[in-house]
Design an enzyme around this catalytic site. Sequence first.
Site, PDB file in Angstrom:
ATOM      1  N   LYS A  15       0.815  -1.211   0.000  1.00  0.00           N
ATOM      2  CA  LYS A  15       0.000   0.000   0.000  1.00  0.00           C
ATOM      3  C   LYS A  15       0.851   1.266   0.000  1.00  0.00           C
ATOM      4  O   LYS A  15       0.458   2.255  -0.613  1.00  0.00           O
ATOM      5  CB  LYS A  15      -1.040  -0.006   1.119  1.00  0.00           C
ATOM      6  N   ARG A  90      -6.334   2.969  11.722  1.00  0.00           N
ATOM      7  CA  ARG A  90      -6.050   1.555  11.990  1.00  0.00           C
ATOM      8  C   ARG A  90      -6.951   0.986  13.067  1.00  0.00           C
ATOM      9  O   ARG A  90      -6.869  -0.213  13.359  1.00  0.00           O
ATOM     10  CB  ARG A  90      -4.598   1.409  12.446  1.00  0.00           C
ATOM     11  N   ARG A 129      11.727  -8.234   2.547  1.00  0.00           N
ATOM     12  CA  ARG A 129      11.889  -6.773   2.619  1.00  0.00           C
ATOM     13  C   ARG A 129      12.953  -6.358   3.630  1.00  0.00           C
ATOM     14  O   ARG A 129      13.664  -5.368   3.441  1.00  0.00           O
ATOM     15  CB  ARG A 129      10.528  -6.160   2.976  1.00  0.00           C
ATOM     16  N   ARG A 131      13.000  -4.919   6.765  1.00  0.00           N
ATOM     17  CA  ARG A 131      13.018  -3.649   7.490  1.00  0.00           C
ATOM     18  C   ARG A 131      13.362  -3.907   8.966  1.00  0.00           C
ATOM     19  O   ARG A 131      13.217  -5.029   9.436  1.00  0.00           O
ATOM     20  CB  ARG A 131      11.614  -3.029   7.386  1.00  0.00           C
ATOM     21  N   ARG A 142       2.236  -8.009  13.603  1.00  0.00           N
ATOM     22  CA  ARG A 142       1.605  -6.889  12.883  1.00  0.00           C
ATOM     23  C   ARG A 142       0.397  -7.368  12.072  1.00  0.00           C
ATOM     24  O   ARG A 142      -0.616  -6.682  11.971  1.00  0.00           O
ATOM     25  CB  ARG A 142       2.606  -6.185  11.968  1.00  0.00           C
TER      26      ARG A 142
HETATM   27  P1  AMP Z   1       3.267   1.191   8.509  1.00  0.00           P
HETATM   28  O1  AMP Z   1       4.453   1.729   7.783  1.00  0.00           O
HETATM   29  O2  AMP Z   1       1.973   1.859   8.098  1.00  0.00           O
HETATM   30  O3  AMP Z   1       3.184  -0.301   8.463  1.00  0.00           O
HETATM   31  O4  AMP Z   1       3.467   1.594  10.047  1.00  0.00           O
HETATM   32  C1  AMP Z   1       4.579   1.143  10.794  1.00  0.00           C
HETATM   33  C2  AMP Z   1       4.252   1.134  12.288  1.00  0.00           C
HETATM   34  O5  AMP Z   1       3.913   2.468  12.728  1.00  0.00           O
HETATM   35  C3  AMP Z   1       3.059   0.283  12.685  1.00  0.00           C
HETATM   36  O6  AMP Z   1       3.426  -1.078  12.861  1.00  0.00           O
HETATM   37  C4  AMP Z   1       2.618   0.945  13.982  1.00  0.00           C
HETATM   38  O7  AMP Z   1       3.470   0.586  15.051  1.00  0.00           O
HETATM   39  C5  AMP Z   1       2.857   2.422  13.694  1.00  0.00           C
HETATM   40  N1  AMP Z   1       1.660   3.085  13.088  1.00  0.00           N
HETATM   41  C6  AMP Z   1       1.552   3.598  11.830  1.00  0.00           C
HETATM   42  N2  AMP Z   1       0.330   4.110  11.616  1.00  0.00           N
HETATM   43  C7  AMP Z   1      -0.371   3.924  12.760  1.00  0.00           C
HETATM   44  C8  AMP Z   1      -1.707   4.226  13.172  1.00  0.00           C
HETATM   45  N3  AMP Z   1      -2.588   4.811  12.334  1.00  0.00           N
HETATM   46  N4  AMP Z   1      -2.064   3.874  14.430  1.00  0.00           N
HETATM   47  C9  AMP Z   1      -1.212   3.298  15.278  1.00  0.00           C
HETATM   48  N5  AMP Z   1       0.053   2.975  14.952  1.00  0.00           N
HETATM   49  C10 AMP Z   1       0.488   3.278  13.704  1.00  0.00           C
END
Ligand code: AMP
Length: 189
Positions: A15, A90, A129, A131, A142
């Site tokens: 995404k 989320r 990936r 990371r 996750r």
């Molecule tokens: P992402 O790159 O969107 O997968 O986000 C990486 C990490 O950031 C997630 O695993 C969460 O720990 C945190 N995170 C990102 N967006 C949110 C959100 N809307 N609510 C809570 N935690 C978030």
Amino acid sequence: MAEKLLIFGPPGSGKGTQAAIIGQSRQLAHVSTGDMLRAAMAAGTELGKRVKDVVDRGDLVTDDLMLALVEDRLEQADAKGGFLLDGFPRTLAQAEGLARVLTKAGTHLDAVIILDVDDDELVKRAMARGRADDSEKTVQHRLDVYRGQTEPVLGFFEGKVRFCRVDGVGNIEEITERIERGLDAEHQY
Ligand code: AMP
């Protein structure tokens, strides 16, 4: 037209990649909460320090903090010309908060893009990936958080916002094409 979109999909569904491409082609501000948090952590800001352990574990940052962050971001000039939210909301509380913010601003979402990818494919991709927060245990965690807390948020939007659901397996260009076609279709609920 200031288009307001949201992209929804499990961690590793691509995404972020698709949001960057679609954001650019449709001239929308790409608002990625994951990118914002990673930038804060890399810069060692107060916010970054506060969220680091939570992000590293693959847990969710608190709703209040995320809502404040997104509300601020959507007030910036570039977002006034339309935006594509990536990684937010989320949780149901975040979705309700977003709805309040948009209603207050006299606007609403135009469409929710949903990327469908099954769990086996996601774990495989995440391991490739590599990371920092991508150890196998964290990846699975996750995913569990996504299926448990985030996927049900779609129910909040159902019937209120147009859904553009696409198969997220394929090459990047193919998937972009599917999304663009879905967004430009006149009717697709
Ligand atoms: P992402 O790159 O969107 O997968 O986000 C990486 C990490 O950031 C997630 O695993 C969460 O720990 C945190 N995170 C990102 N967006 C949110 C959100 N809307 N609510 C809570 N935690 C978030």
